[in-house]
Design a protein around this motif. Structure first.
Motif, PDB file in Angstrom:
ATOM      1  N   SER A 239     -12.731   9.117 -11.888  1.00  0.00           N
ATOM      2  CA  SER A 239     -11.545   8.692 -12.438  1.00  0.00           C
ATOM      3  C   SER A 239     -10.588   8.793 -11.422  1.00  0.00           C
ATOM      4  CB  SER A 239     -10.933  10.010 -13.488  1.00  0.00           C
ATOM      5  OG  SER A 239     -11.915   9.700 -14.421  1.00  0.00           O
ATOM      6  N   ALA A 240     -10.439   9.828 -10.348  1.00  0.00           N
ATOM      7  CA  ALA A 240      -9.421  10.022  -9.322  1.00  0.00           C
ATOM      8  C   ALA A 240      -9.576   9.084  -8.271  1.00  0.00           C
ATOM      9  CB  ALA A 240      -9.386  11.346  -8.719  1.00  0.00           C
ATOM     10  N   MET A 241     -10.798   8.580  -8.075  1.00  0.00           N
ATOM     11  CA  MET A 241     -10.943   7.558  -6.950  1.00  0.00           C
ATOM     12  C   MET A 241     -10.278   5.991  -7.536  1.00  0.00           C
ATOM     13  SD  MET A 241     -14.490   8.770  -5.339  1.00  0.00           S
ATOM     14  CE  MET A 241     -14.712   7.154  -4.186  1.00  0.00           C
ATOM     15  N   THR A 242     -10.875   6.011  -8.976  1.00  0.00           N
ATOM     16  CA  THR A 242     -10.439   4.929  -9.540  1.00  0.00           C
ATOM     17  C   THR A 242      -8.990   4.626  -9.752  1.00  0.00           C
ATOM     18  OG1 THR A 242     -12.709   4.713 -10.904  1.00  0.00           O
ATOM     19  CG2 THR A 242     -10.944   3.248 -11.632  1.00  0.00           C
ATOM     20  N   PHE A 243      -8.423   5.667 -10.099  1.00  0.00           N
ATOM     21  CA  PHE A 243      -6.897   5.294 -10.416  1.00  0.00           C
ATOM     22  C   PHE A 243      -6.296   5.215  -9.062  1.00  0.00           C
ATOM     23  CE2 PHE A 243      -7.586   8.496 -14.101  1.00  0.00           C
ATOM     24  CZ  PHE A 243      -8.014   7.479 -15.070  1.00  0.00           C
ATOM     25  N   ALA A 244      -6.665   6.061  -7.962  1.00  0.00           N
ATOM     26  CA  ALA A 244      -6.096   5.542  -6.544  1.00  0.00           C
ATOM     27  C   ALA A 244      -6.401   4.429  -5.966  1.00  0.00           C
ATOM     28  CB  ALA A 244      -6.695   6.711  -5.740  1.00  0.00           C
ATOM     29  N   THR A 245      -7.634   3.837  -6.457  1.00  0.00           N
ATOM     30  CA  THR A 245      -7.697   2.357  -5.874  1.00  0.00           C
ATOM     31  C   THR A 245      -6.958   1.446  -6.671  1.00  0.00           C
ATOM     32  OG1 THR A 245      -9.972   3.045  -5.469  1.00  0.00           O
ATOM     33  CG2 THR A 245      -9.493   0.927  -5.732  1.00  0.00           C
ATOM     34  N   LEU A 246      -6.835   1.735  -8.096  1.00  0.00           N
ATOM     35  CA  LEU A 246      -5.853   0.632  -8.880  1.00  0.00           C
ATOM     36  C   LEU A 246      -4.503   0.981  -8.627  1.00  0.00           C
ATOM     37  CD1 LEU A 246      -7.644   0.821 -12.273  1.00  0.00           C
ATOM     38  CD2 LEU A 246      -7.782  -1.113 -10.672  1.00  0.00           C
ATOM     39  N   ALA A 314     -15.078  -3.049 -13.509  1.00  0.00           N
ATOM     40  CA  ALA A 314     -16.000  -2.116 -13.053  1.00  0.00           C
ATOM     41  C   ALA A 314     -15.910  -0.807 -13.251  1.00  0.00           C
ATOM     42  CB  ALA A 314     -16.151  -2.293 -11.380  1.00  0.00           C
ATOM     43  N   ALA A 315     -14.701  -0.235 -13.561  1.00  0.00           N
ATOM     44  CA  ALA A 315     -14.586   1.124 -13.777  1.00  0.00           C
ATOM     45  C   ALA A 315     -14.827   1.436 -15.182  1.00  0.00           C
ATOM     46  CB  ALA A 315     -13.259   1.461 -13.713  1.00  0.00           C
ATOM     47  N   VAL A 316     -14.391   0.552 -16.225  1.00  0.00           N
ATOM     48  CA  VAL A 316     -14.910   0.573 -17.622  1.00  0.00           C
ATOM     49  C   VAL A 316     -16.286   0.407 -17.836  1.00  0.00           C
ATOM     50  CG1 VAL A 316     -14.396  -0.704 -19.874  1.00  0.00           C
ATOM     51  CG2 VAL A 316     -12.423  -0.289 -18.355  1.00  0.00           C
ATOM     52  N   VAL A 317     -17.013  -0.462 -17.248  1.00  0.00           N
ATOM     53  CA  VAL A 317     -18.350  -0.631 -17.286  1.00  0.00           C
ATOM     54  C   VAL A 317     -19.067   0.588 -16.882  1.00  0.00           C
ATOM     55  CG1 VAL A 317     -20.236  -2.169 -16.733  1.00  0.00           C
ATOM     56  CG2 VAL A 317     -18.370  -3.275 -17.501  1.00  0.00           C
ATOM     57  N   ALA A 318     -18.650   0.822 -15.682  1.00  0.00           N
ATOM     58  CA  ALA A 318     -19.402   2.213 -15.175  1.00  0.00           C
ATOM     59  C   ALA A 318     -19.006   3.659 -16.020  1.00  0.00           C
ATOM     60  CB  ALA A 318     -18.811   2.405 -13.764  1.00  0.00           C
TER      61      ALA A 318
END
Length: 402
Positions: A239-246, A314-318
């Motif tokens: 979650s942290a990596m995804t939020f940082a990327t987004l 991709a984050a939701v599917v993962a």
């Protein structure tokens, strides 16, 4: 292992830099390497390193012809370069009335708007008070001294700027980017990305709430605790990596909007400049400097929301693939009660024990039409409920004995 890791890093770095294109190359590609040249008179320098002072306005150059006594345009001396060179030339300019005006001068400086110099013929070390002279670079042999016959009377500087011939505009911009509605579309994309990011944060929060309760079907307390810890750790890091990327991608969308605003402001400024027959009239120093700075490149002004939504999807599917089943089990544990406990609760609120048929019905509801893990959930809930009933019976007995 060390060499392999180094090679991998070099490959990744090479792929990253391969996509980078210099600003100079971008404008040359977009304009087809076409340009326009501006002239401004300057105070004649008395030393080679003296800085240039603009003493007039920048004028658009229609044509120019180099002096220096070199009649053959293929003469190799036209390609020689020396530091501090001055160049003799005759210019045809567009004056304030839109008429052609010829100017003969010694050039003290030449540069491009995108940061690299002209390739100009060498013609001497500076103007004198005479109409004809023979000059050459210092330290040269007599055969390298070039004869110059001129009527030079002033000094000046040239500035070359990329120009799109097809659009008749400085630099280059697409119709989509110059559209006045483009900033509105950009802002909508940014707001929509914020909604998506906020929704993903809420989804991750709900996942973190439900996930710890979704491991009841794992046998063994130690194994269950270890699996729960690994899953929560993966959820937190992912979650942290995804939020940082987004967040970075959304910031990039905002940056594109800022650059688009700068680009449209630049072309609004250009359209406000005085023109005659479609040609720029002489420019003040400050207007010329702003014109020469140019707009951001189209790549800098182009918003790419597709990347944001690709990472989002991709984050939701993962997340569904990795945690979906455990989240569902956690939700089932939290929000699907044990039927027997429901019957007992209703009866207690009536001030009586549940009837036998109610208990039988509750047992059937908790054991039939259930898959394996749902049956385990009901079994665990029944065990916990039994412990509560025993504890309540003991408490009642103690009160009666007291």
């Amino acid at each position: 292992m060390g060499y392999g890791r180094t090679a991998l890093l070099l490959i990744v770095a090479g792929l990253g830099f391969a996509g980078c294109e210099s600003k100079q190359a971008v404008w040359q590609r977009l304009t087809g390497n076409s340009s326009v040249t501006f002239f401004a008179p300057v105070s004649c320098a008395t030393t080679t390193n003296q800085s240039l002072t603009i003493i007039g306005s920048h004028s658009l150059v229609r044509s120019f012809q180099w002096g220096g006594g070199l009649q053959d345009i293929n003469d190799p001396r036209l390609r020689e370069q020396f530091s501090g060179n001055r160049y003799a030339y005759t210019l045809t300019l567009v004056d304030a009335a839109g008429r052609d005006q010829q100017v003969s001068a010694f050039l003290l400086g030449a540069s491009d708007a995108i940061g690299f110099g002209f390739s100009l013929p060498y013609s001497g070390r500076g103007p004198g008070s005479f109409r004809a002279m023979t000059v050459g670079p210092p330290g040269t042999n007599p055969e390298h001294i070039y004869p110059i016959a001129t009527n030079i009377s002033m000094c000046g500087t040239l500035h070359r700027m990329p120009w799109s011939r097809s659009l008749n505009l400085p630099y280059w911009i697409s119709a989509e980017l110059i559209n006045p509605d483009a900033p509105v579309d950009y802002k909508f994309g940014i707001d929509l990305a914020l909604v998506g990011l906020t929704g993903l944060v809420l989804l991750a929060f709900l996942c973190a709430l439900c996930l710890p309760f979704g491991f009841f079907d794992i046998e063994g307390e130690h194994e269950r605790a270890a699996t729960r810890y690994r899953s929560l750790k993966l959820l937190l890091i992912g979650s942290a990596m995804t939020f940082a990327t987004l967040f970075v991608l959304r910031t990039g969308m905002q940056t594109s909007l800022d650059e688009l605003t700068k680009g449209q402001s630049y072309y609004d400024f250009y359209q406000s400049l005085a023109k005659s027959n479609g040609l720029l009239q002489p420019l003040s120093y400050f207007d010329a400097q702003r014109l020469f700075v140019g707009p951001p490149t189209p790549e800098q002004m182009t918003q790419s929301p597709q990347t944001f939504w690709l990472v989002f999807a991709a984050a939701v599917v993962a997340g569904i693939f990795l945690f979906g089943m455990r989240m569902y089990k956690g939700w089932y544990w939290l929000f699907v009660p044990l039927p027997l406990q429901v019957r007992f609760g209703r009866a207690m609120r009536r001030g009586e024990w549940p009837k036998a048929e109610e208990i039988i019905m509750a047992i059937l509801e908790g054991t039939t039409r259930k898959n394996v893990w749902q049956s385990k959930a009901m079994t665990k809930k029944a065990e916990l409920f039994a412990q509560k009933l025993i504890a309540r019976r003991i408490a009642i007995q103690r009160r009666m004995m007291a």
